[in-house]
Write a protein that holds these residues in place. Structure first.
Motif: not given
Length: 282
Positions: A3, A86, A110, A113
């Motif tokens: 990211t 990520e 994020k 999630s």
């Protein structure tokens, strides 16, 4: 997937940039993330229910990501192989509280999630890499001693009905018999792919299925091979082959009457390599 960084443009004094003890930044940020996940939250216009806490494995505080490094490889080197991960990059951030503020404002998707099971952070001065990961799980594979029955049931069920493999129609085919020599040839190839982390019908020494079947003592008049990688069960491997026209054609080919199958697991990543060898004797 990496990211893109979010940069905080404020200046910080040298006192605020004191080095954080190894692992402390990771534990601090994960504690704040889990407190955030424990309560209902609003993210991108959606109201979300509380979520389970994320684990804080020490390995995520040891990850080193250089220019051109793949995140998954960096995590593997740190001793934490993953199915998915990520990273969020933060700059000019004084402490875990300030980092959490930026994460809430810019990366709530994020934080909230359900796809991740662990989190951690690496801090270098005022630069942070916050990591979210789902670890690689142990593959629930059948024991080799019962593999023949499970594989034959799946493959012969597929052969029992007419089907199309791409544009090519096939009628129902007779059931296959299990053959130990073909299984030996299949194991040799799965083991080689797993050991050297490649995916091909041709081994590094140039051998192909014809050679491997012959070396295993199978006097063949017809020989074929299906390979797969990453599938976590016999059913998944067979389903993948049936979805691929060439592999499906091998399975439905009435010219084959015997088969063997074996898998091998790469010890570093846990990736499973499958080989099915189909044949007919001379």
């Amino acid at each position: 997937m990496l990211t893109r960084s979010f940069v905080l443009a404020s200046a910080l004094s040298a006192a605020l940039l004191a080095a954080t003890p190894a692992g402390a930044a990771s534990l601090d940020i994960v504690g704040l993330i889990n407190a955030y996940r424990a309560s209902p939250q609003q993210c991108q216009g959606e109201r979300l229910a509380p979520l389970p806490a994320l684990a804080a494995p020490a390995a995520l505080g040891r990850v080193r990501i250089g220019t051109g490094t793949f995140l998954e490889q960096a995590l593997e080197r740190a001793g934490y192989p993953v199915e998915h991960a990520e990273a969020v990059y933060l700059s000019n951030v004084a402490d875990a509280g300030a980092a959490m503020t930026l994460l809430r404002e810019n990366f709530c998707d994020k934080l909230l999630s359900a796809d991740f099971a662990a989190a951690g952070a690496v801090r270098t001065g005022d630069d942070w890499v916050v990591l979210f990961a789902r670890p690689l799980h142990e593959v629930p594979l059948p024991a080799p001693t019962v593999l023949d029955a499970e594989v034959l049931a799946a493959v012969n069920a597929a052969r029992a009905v007419p089907r199309r493999c791409g544009e090519q129609p096939f009628g129902a085919a007779p059931p296959l018999r299990w053959n130990t020599a073909l299984t030996e040839a299949a194991l040799a190839h799965s083991s080689d792919m797993a050991a050297h982390r490649y995916f091909s019908h041709e081994q590094k020494n140039g051998s192909v299925v014809d050679d491997r079947a012959t070396r295993a003592g199978y006097a063949w008049s017809r020989i074929g091979e299906n390979i797969a990688a990453g599938q976590k069960s016999v059913a998944e491997a067979v389903a993948g082959w049936l979805d691929s026209p060439g592999h499906c054609a091998n399975i439905m080919n009435a010219g084959f009457d015997e088969m063997g199958l074996a898998y091998a697991v790469n010890p570093e990543r846990g990736r499973v390599y499958w080989t099915q060898v189909l044949g007919r004797r001379r």
